[in-house]
Design an enzyme around this catalytic site. Structure first.
Site, mmCIF file in Angstrom:
data_model
loop_
_atom_site.group_PDB
_atom_site.id
_atom_site.type_symbol
_atom_site.label_atom_id
_atom_site.label_comp_id
_atom_site.label_asym_id
_atom_site.label_seq_id
_atom_site.Cartn_x
_atom_site.Cartn_y
_atom_site.Cartn_z
ATOM 1 N N SER A 159 -5.130 -6.500 -3.664
ATOM 2 C CA SER A 159 -5.332 -7.161 -4.949
ATOM 3 C C SER A 159 -6.748 -7.748 -5.043
ATOM 4 C CB SER A 159 -4.260 -8.232 -5.138
ATOM 5 O OG SER A 159 -4.200 -8.667 -6.462
ATOM 6 N N ASP B 181 2.980 -0.176 -9.233
ATOM 7 C CA ASP B 181 2.184 -1.362 -9.567
ATOM 8 C C ASP B 181 1.742 -1.296 -11.022
ATOM 9 O OD1 ASP B 181 0.722 -3.691 -9.400
ATOM 10 O OD2 ASP B 181 -0.926 -2.826 -8.259
ATOM 11 N N HIS C 183 2.800 -3.390 -6.031
ATOM 12 C CA HIS C 183 1.510 -3.992 -5.719
ATOM 13 C C HIS C 183 1.359 -4.268 -4.223
ATOM 14 C CE1 HIS C 183 -2.138 -6.050 -6.993
ATOM 15 N NE2 HIS C 183 -1.792 -7.122 -6.314
#
Length: 449
Positions: free
Chosen positions: A166, A367, A427
């Protein structure tokens, strides 16, 4: 409950006046014999203390000196690698302190760092000491890494990789470039081998612009909703084009509201799950930043993990200052980095490729916040001379074992750039697809073809 019976390591550094050099006296460097763990603090700036936690590789046939060192950087900004990445994704134990079958210490020594300062057990003694941009984040990390390799010389000749997730990917790219520069200037003694950017916030605008098409193609938006999301995304893009990054952040938050309304609360981290309603537990001056924080940082440090880190783990580490509560400064980290949120880092990746640094991009199929389509779109903007050849190349299917029928991922490699499409993952790839993440780690670090 399992007991992590290890011996702690305490490490404190003192900075020179202009942060151009680090001076550590013998009295301030305290270390005991450790078998498989070490941890401590580095004062990276005045009033800014960064916490790190090292696990030595644990492989039945290889010594740790024959395996790479991997540093893990969490996202947020403000989330804790020593907490979430460690106990929810790749560390030796899960949040219930049970052994993890897919822990990465099977294939590498792991260095978790709570970064930027104020994340996790890292802390500041001054409201002016929080990082506000990537330059400060990178400078802080370089202080820590120079100290680490100086006082852990057994890792100086071991291949060193950064893996990230991320917002941690954006930070990892910047830190990697600074490591390369420091190696060229002979300011750090390490064998840097590459960086892996997982579901990385490298080009926020490319993610934002792909949300509508992605959700529409998966039947999570109707035509009216698609038009509304697309219009909101264009507003974000226009603000970024004008260089109005704080305005773009506000518009990004409003776009997420539009998506939640039209999708009945899709989860931004895995589109096949339902997002929990936001609960206002904090007192932000900016309602927009509060909403973003509650969506993207708060969930990574609540519930069982919060209890674990501020209970048994705090007791186990035995060096956390009394005034420091795990995750208590995370909101301040997030607020102070506001001006950096929507800035792209594609140019940094280009510089890494031009320098010959191995760069890997990997992304979870499910994601949304950093969807794969958005990742592919920013990759197409690279100025890397081999880009066209990479794009023309056919991807290869990956299975978990020679006898597996099901495809677990696809990948492509061209010279020093690779891309992994991880199927069935959201994610948090190692959390969702632990076996495939471990296989990818081994492939990226040249432990299997």
């Amino acid at each position: 409950m399992a007991v992590l019976g290890r011996v702690p390591l305490l490490w404190v550094s003192v900075l020179g006046t202009f942060c151009s050099a680090v001076f550590v006296s013998a009295e301030m460097w305290k270390e005991t014999e450790v078998s498989s763990e070490a941890w401590g603090y580095v004062e990276v700036r005045s009033n800014a203390f960064m916490f790190w936690w090292l696990y030595y590789a644990d492989n039945p046939t290889k010594q740790f000196t024959n395996l790479p060192l991997v540093m893990w950087l969490q996202g947020g900004p403000g989330a804790s690698g020593c907490g979430y990445g460690n106990f929810e994704e790749i560390g030796p134990f899960d949040a219930a302190l049970k052994p993890r079958n897919t822990t990465w210490i099977q294939a590498a020594s792991l260095l978790f760092v709570d970064n930027p300062v104020g994340s996790g057990f890292s802390y500041t003694n001054s409201t002016t000491a929080f990082a506000k941009d990537l330059a400060t984040v990178s400078a802080d990390m370089m202080v820590l890494l120079k100290e680490f390799f100086k006082y852990k010389p057994e890792f100086q000749k071991i291949p060193f990789y950064i893996f990230s997730e991320s917002y941690g990917g954006k930070m990892a790219a910047a830190v990697s470039l600074e490591i390369y520069k420091a190696i060229q200037a002979e300011e750090i003694n390490c064998k840097f081998a590459g960086v892996a950017l997982g579901d990385a916030w490298i080009s926020p605008v490319d993610s934002v612009l792909s949300w509508g098409p992605y959700l529409y193609s998966t039947s999570l938006l109707d035509e009216e909703g698609f038009a509304e999301v697309s219009d909101s995304a264009k507003q974000v893009s226009d603000a970024v084009s004008r260089g109005e990054y704080k305005e773009a952040t506000e518009l990004w938050s409003r776009l997420e509201d539009v998506i939640e309304k039209n999708t009945d609360g899709v989860n931004f981290y895995n589109i096949l799950t339902k997002d929990s309603p936001l609960t206002n537990e904090l007192n932000f001056e900016s309602p927009i930043l509060e909403k973003l924080y509650l969506r993207h940082v708060n969930p990574l440090q609540k519930g069982n993990l919060d209890e674990l880190m501020n209970g048994p783990i705090r007791e186990h580490l035995n060096i956390i200052p009394d005034a420091v509560i795990w995750g208590a400064q995370a909101s301040e980290v997030f607020i102070n980095m506001e001006g950096d949120f929507m800035k792209p880092a594609i140019d940094t990746v280009d510089q890494l490729l031009a320098a010959g640094i191995n760069v890997t991009v990997y992304n979870g199929q499910l994601d949304l916040i950093v969807d794969t389509v958005g990742q592919e779109n920013w990759v197409k903007k690279l100025k890397w001379p081999q880009l066209n050849q990479f794009l023309k190349q056919k991807w290869k299917a990956l299975r978990l074992s020679p006898t597996s029928i099901e495809t677990a991922a696809f990948y492509k490699v061209r010279e020093n750039f690779a891309f992994y499409w991880i199927l069935k993952a959201g994610h948090m790839v190692p959390s969702d697809e632990g076996e495939m993440a471990l296989k990818m780690l081994r492939m990226v670090t040249d432990q299997e073809p």
